[in-house]
Design a protein around this motif. Sequence first.
Motif, PDB file in Angstrom:
ATOM      1  N   ARG A 140     -10.293 129.273  69.412  1.00  0.00           N
ATOM      2  CA  ARG A 140     -10.621 128.492  68.220  1.00  0.00           C
ATOM      3  C   ARG A 140     -10.627 129.395  66.999  1.00  0.00           C
ATOM      4  O   ARG A 140     -10.986 130.571  67.056  1.00  0.00           O
ATOM      5  CB  ARG A 140     -11.985 127.818  68.374  1.00  0.00           C
ATOM      6  N   PRO A 142      -9.910 129.100  62.306  1.00  0.00           N
ATOM      7  CA  PRO A 142      -9.753 128.188  61.153  1.00  0.00           C
ATOM      8  C   PRO A 142      -8.437 127.443  61.157  1.00  0.00           C
ATOM      9  O   PRO A 142      -8.308 126.415  60.500  1.00  0.00           O
ATOM     10  CB  PRO A 142      -9.857 129.136  59.952  1.00  0.00           C
ATOM     11  N   ASN A 145      -6.125 125.832  67.294  1.00  0.00           N
ATOM     12  CA  ASN A 145      -6.940 125.188  68.318  1.00  0.00           C
ATOM     13  C   ASN A 145      -6.060 124.990  69.549  1.00  0.00           C
ATOM     14  O   ASN A 145      -5.179 124.114  69.556  1.00  0.00           O
ATOM     15  CB  ASN A 145      -7.461 123.824  67.841  1.00  0.00           C
ATOM     16  N   THR A 187      -5.488 118.933  66.629  1.00  0.00           N
ATOM     17  CA  THR A 187      -6.100 119.466  65.414  1.00  0.00           C
ATOM     18  C   THR A 187      -5.479 120.781  64.958  1.00  0.00           C
ATOM     19  O   THR A 187      -5.836 121.283  63.892  1.00  0.00           O
ATOM     20  CB  THR A 187      -7.601 119.666  65.648  1.00  0.00           C
ATOM     21  N   ASP A 209      -4.658 120.051  60.657  1.00  0.00           N
ATOM     22  CA  ASP A 209      -4.934 121.017  59.592  1.00  0.00           C
ATOM     23  C   ASP A 209      -6.095 121.939  59.935  1.00  0.00           C
ATOM     24  O   ASP A 209      -6.672 122.564  59.040  1.00  0.00           O
ATOM     25  CB  ASP A 209      -5.221 120.284  58.280  1.00  0.00           C
ATOM     26  N   GLY A 210      -6.440 122.030  61.214  1.00  0.00           N
ATOM     27  CA  GLY A 210      -7.529 122.908  61.622  1.00  0.00           C
ATOM     28  C   GLY A 210      -8.881 122.250  61.632  1.00  0.00           C
ATOM     29  O   GLY A 210      -9.827 122.798  62.213  1.00  0.00           O
ATOM     30  N   SER A 211      -9.028 121.086  60.997  1.00  0.00           N
ATOM     31  CA  SER A 211     -10.310 120.389  61.005  1.00  0.00           C
ATOM     32  C   SER A 211     -10.400 119.498  62.240  1.00  0.00           C
ATOM     33  O   SER A 211      -9.453 119.360  63.008  1.00  0.00           O
ATOM     34  CB  SER A 211     -10.456 119.560  59.726  1.00  0.00           C
ATOM     35  N   GLY A 212     -11.556 118.857  62.390  1.00  0.00           N
ATOM     36  CA  GLY A 212     -11.740 117.994  63.553  1.00  0.00           C
ATOM     37  C   GLY A 212     -11.032 116.665  63.457  1.00  0.00           C
ATOM     38  O   GLY A 212     -10.896 115.969  64.459  1.00  0.00           O
ATOM     39  N   ASN A 213     -10.558 116.310  62.246  1.00  0.00           N
ATOM     40  CA  ASN A 213      -9.896 115.024  62.028  1.00  0.00           C
ATOM     41  C   ASN A 213      -8.535 115.273  61.384  1.00  0.00           C
ATOM     42  O   ASN A 213      -8.459 115.554  60.179  1.00  0.00           O
ATOM     43  CB  ASN A 213     -10.733 114.113  61.135  1.00  0.00           C
ATOM     44  N   ARG A 215      -4.801 114.727  59.655  1.00  0.00           N
ATOM     45  CA  ARG A 215      -4.378 113.826  58.589  1.00  0.00           C
ATOM     46  C   ARG A 215      -3.309 112.861  59.075  1.00  0.00           C
ATOM     47  O   ARG A 215      -2.528 113.165  59.977  1.00  0.00           O
ATOM     48  CB  ARG A 215      -3.830 114.621  57.407  1.00  0.00           C
ATOM     49  N   GLY A 252     -10.804 109.843  54.347  1.00  0.00           N
ATOM     50  CA  GLY A 252     -11.417 111.132  54.174  1.00  0.00           C
ATOM     51  C   GLY A 252     -12.076 111.297  52.822  1.00  0.00           C
ATOM     52  O   GLY A 252     -11.926 110.472  51.906  1.00  0.00           O
ATOM     53  N   ARG A 258      -7.383 109.879  57.539  1.00  0.00           N
ATOM     54  CA  ARG A 258      -7.572 110.785  58.669  1.00  0.00           C
ATOM     55  C   ARG A 258      -7.865 109.970  59.923  1.00  0.00           C
ATOM     56  O   ARG A 258      -8.070 108.747  59.853  1.00  0.00           O
ATOM     57  CB  ARG A 258      -8.702 111.784  58.397  1.00  0.00           C
TER      58      ARG A 258
END
Length: 369
Positions: A140, A142, A145, A187, A209-213, A215, A252, A258
């Motif tokens: 994991r 930034p 994943n 992700t 994009d590295g976030s949990g949700n 796009r 978002g 998202r």
Amino acid sequence: MAFRDGPFENLKVPLAWTAAVVAVVGMIGAGLLLVSDRTAPDGAAGYSGMRGATETVTGPVSGVLAAPVRWVGAVTDYVGGYFFAVSENRRLKAELAELQPWRDQAIALKNINGRYETMLGLRTEPAVPMLTARAISESRGPFKNAKLIDVGSAKGVRIGNPVINEHGLVGRVTGVTGGVSRMVQLTDVASRTPVLVDRTDARAMLTGDGSGNPRLEFVRGAGSVQAGDRILSSGDGGGLPRGIPIGIAAKGIDGSWRVKLFSDRGAVDYVRVLLFQDFSQLIDPEGLNAAPLAGLTTAPPPSEEDAGAIGDAAARRRTAAQAQSDRARAAATAPVPARPDSARPAPVRPAEISPRTPPEPAPTPGGVT
């Protein structure tokens, strides 16, 4: 007054007669009991009236006499338990400490078995071969994943195979060795997945994009996405089967659409790899051949006489065609006969050809030519 001072003072009972009377009475009683204790034809015990009356009288008396004995036994057990409570408490605590690890293992195994049963119950339409795997490592950061799963090319896993869990799509295989594969999750910044909106069938691209949700980009059609719409895999490009659940659309903070992933509802430790290559493996080549229509009936085979007549007619047609072709060939190769001079047309001399006079113009109204 004593017994010896009464009227029976001089009465003497012989001992032999007394014993004989007691023996006779005992034998009579035993005989009565044997006779009264016989078994009825239906299997129930048939008791005589005398025995029944005796038990009716002695039953309540026996219960009253046995009550003190039961009370004494209960008091003895209570007092013994009170004096041995400390040792009993220590023994129970030791048993509880010994059983606690077994309880934890049983709960863990129950959860694992429940997840296995859920994943084994997954079915795709049409059916796609699946392989169960376990995540053994995770990276994991930034931007990245990914996970390592304990199956590889030795079991048929290839690059591009989709990976799902009991909730929905997790990612795709991007690297394969003999016994281990690398799975990139949805992700990850390198993840690009063609999706569709279940309500409107609008196509879009799910971009990590590295976030949990991740796009939802390149959505086709204005107003084709609303909050709460289910997002499924579209199957465009042939990399994924169509209809795998992915998540729910949500707005978002930055104003972009998202997706809340279904796979985030639980830990991604047990997954299933879809051994999916392209749509050709889902289609039976023989099934593409059109079957004969059910409404058409097949003509019965001709009889021997009809077959002979058909054969003769075909032979005659072949003979006529052969004769016609022979005549055409002979006519083509035959020499052309010369014409006599009288039959030849006279040559036309140039002087005899009169020039063509133009037609007179039609008179116009008013006499103007």
